[in-house]
Design an enzyme around this catalytic site. Structure first.
Site, mmCIF file in Angstrom:
data_model
loop_
_atom_site.group_PDB
_atom_site.id
_atom_site.type_symbol
_atom_site.label_atom_id
_atom_site.label_comp_id
_atom_site.label_asym_id
_atom_site.label_seq_id
_atom_site.Cartn_x
_atom_site.Cartn_y
_atom_site.Cartn_z
ATOM 1 N N SER A 116 40.510 37.807 10.635
ATOM 2 C CA SER A 116 40.771 38.796 11.686
ATOM 3 C C SER A 116 41.831 39.804 11.255
ATOM 4 O O SER A 116 42.762 39.470 10.527
ATOM 5 C CB SER A 116 41.265 38.062 12.933
ATOM 6 O OG SER A 116 41.895 38.947 13.834
ATOM 7 N N TYR A 133 39.650 45.790 13.390
ATOM 8 C CA TYR A 133 39.837 46.553 14.624
ATOM 9 C C TYR A 133 40.235 47.936 14.147
ATOM 10 O O TYR A 133 41.288 48.089 13.498
ATOM 11 C CB TYR A 133 40.957 45.957 15.475
ATOM 12 C CG TYR A 133 40.583 44.727 16.271
ATOM 13 C CD1 TYR A 133 39.517 44.758 17.163
ATOM 14 C CD2 TYR A 133 41.315 43.552 16.163
ATOM 15 C CE1 TYR A 133 39.189 43.641 17.925
ATOM 16 C CE2 TYR A 133 41.001 42.434 16.924
ATOM 17 C CZ TYR A 133 39.934 42.484 17.802
ATOM 18 O OH TYR A 133 39.611 41.388 18.551
ATOM 19 N N LYS A 159 30.105 44.121 14.979
ATOM 20 C CA LYS A 159 30.274 42.940 15.835
ATOM 21 C C LYS A 159 30.425 43.365 17.294
ATOM 22 O O LYS A 159 31.310 44.169 17.611
ATOM 23 C CB LYS A 159 31.523 42.163 15.397
ATOM 24 C CG LYS A 159 31.871 40.954 16.261
ATOM 25 C CD LYS A 159 33.025 40.164 15.647
ATOM 26 C CE LYS A 159 33.338 38.899 16.418
ATOM 27 N NZ LYS A 159 34.202 39.104 17.582
#
Ligand SMILES: Cc1cc2nc3c(=O)[nH]c(=O)nc-3n(C[C@H](O)[C@H](O)[C@H](O)COP(=O)(O)O)c2cc1C
Length: 365
Positions: free
Chosen positions: A120, A144, A236
């Site tokens: 992540s 992100y 995703k």
């Protein structure tokens, strides 16, 4: 108590964790309707086994993006593992150490199991630490998208040079979902995100004191990412045929059907319910994966029967970590792989290639 299935790990993990950590992991957005439906939807599907097919040898291996994995069971990206440590009152310094340990433990377990681990963006240990801990094995990086494009570029270049094999861009978080429990628990931590270190040295960005995710990301921006990396791009968070068609049109290499474990927009379709329309829309042109609510070997089999190339586990990995660290993650992966092996044998599938749509039926229950 011996832990023999993933829900045993869930129950045991609950006892190890502080309330706020438990809520952070388990929680969904708003009324948690989608979080719960992710699990319930699997149970609305029934299996149609075939017999007399010589299942003396069952092979769970498959490939994703051309790389072999020992079973179609991989690890989804989850941030802030330090919260999972059984001591809810840790100092910031220990948080960082535990974050490093937890991320590397997951990575090592994934390497041992021969499956893919998605790191992540919100892993607050460095990517280098993770790679040193487990240099072999398949690793993807979840991004992100940060509003500062240069920051994304630097991070992606590092990811590429460290041998990560795909870039997973999470789409379903233009803003954070409404997680009531975290608000009630006043979950505030001044964690620094090592991997989002600003180009200006020493200017690490504290989570919960910032909005690091771009709110303006659009389909047309994907070409910029494609221009700066050779890594395959996986999107995703896709749940509709419309977005699946756009993903194909924009030449990405894969889709993870996901609703973020029900932590973002509540009352969207369960992942397994959205899978069918996404698979139909991509017409086999790119690989489709799934996460959300996978808890048993039968669930894995159902997802593959409906067209997923593999599944990813979120919370169950954190339960393994909370119960027994790296060993717990290995056990979770082993249990699920063994269950999947049994599910294959009991439905007459000798190889993953033999798993097909005829094995499942949507129940009217
Ligand atoms: C505690 C926690 C942290 C998560 N952090 C991330 C993250 O950093 N990036 C991301 O794309 N998804 C994140 N997710 C979502 C997971 O990748 C995955 O979509 C979801 O957990 C799958 O559902 P499951 O927990 O039912 O297996 C997180 C989920 C949880 C439970």
């Amino acid at each position: 108590m011996s832990l023999v299935c993933l829900t045993d790990f869930q129950a045991h993990a609950r006892e190890q964790l502080s309330k706020s950590t438990r809520d952070f992991i388990e929680g969904g957005a708003d009324d948690s309707i989608t979080r719960d439906d992710n699990i319930a939807a699997f149970k609305r599907i029934r299996l149609r086994p075939r017999y007399l097919r010589d299942v003396s040898e069952v092979d769970t291996r498959t490939t994703i993006q051309g790389e072999e994995i020992s079973a179609p069971i991989c690890i989804a990206p989850t941030g802030f593992h330090c919260l999972v440590w059984p001591d809810g009152e840790m100092s910031t310094a220990r948080d960082k150490e535990n974050e490093r340990l937890n991320a590397t433990q997951q990575r090592r377990a994934a390497q041992a199991a021969g499956i893919c681990y998605i790191t992540s963006t919100f892993a607050s240990c460095s990517l280098e630490d993770i790679v040193i801990a487990a240099p072999e094995g398949l690793r993807w990086f979840q991004l992100y998208v940060h509003p500062d494009l240069q920051l994304n570029k630097q991070l992606i270049q590092r990811v590429e040079s460290l041998g990560f094999k795909a870039l997973v861009i999470t789409l379903d978080t233009p803003v954070c979902g409404n997680r009531r429990h975290d608000i009630r628990n006043q979950l505030r931590r001044n964690l620094t995100l090592t991997d989002l270190q600003s180009p200006k040295k020493g200017n690490a960005i504290p989570y919960f004191q910032m909005t690091p995710i771009s709110t303006s990301l659009c389909w047309n921006d994907l070409s910029w990412f494609q221009s700066i990396t050779r890594l395959p791009i996986i999107l995703k968070g896709i749940l509709t045929k419309e977005d699946a068609e756009l993903a194909v049109k924009h030449n990405v290499q894969g889709i993870i059907v996901s609703n973020h474990g029900g932590r973002q927009l509540d009352e969207v379709l369960a992942s397994i319910d959205a899978l069918t329309e996404v698979v139909a829309a991509v017409k086999g042109k790119i690989e489709v994966y799934l996460d959300g609510g996978v808890r048993t070997g039968n669930d894995v089999l159902k997802a593959l029967a409906l067209g997923a190339k593999c599944i990813f586990l979120g919370r169950p990995i954190l339960w393994g970590l909370a119960c027994k660290g790296e060993h717990g993650v290995k056990e979770v992966l082993n249990i699920l792989t063994n269950e999947f092996h049994t599910s294959m044998a009991l439905t007459g599938c000798r190889s993953v290639a033999e798993i097909n749509r005829n094995l499942v039926q949507f129940s009217r229950l």
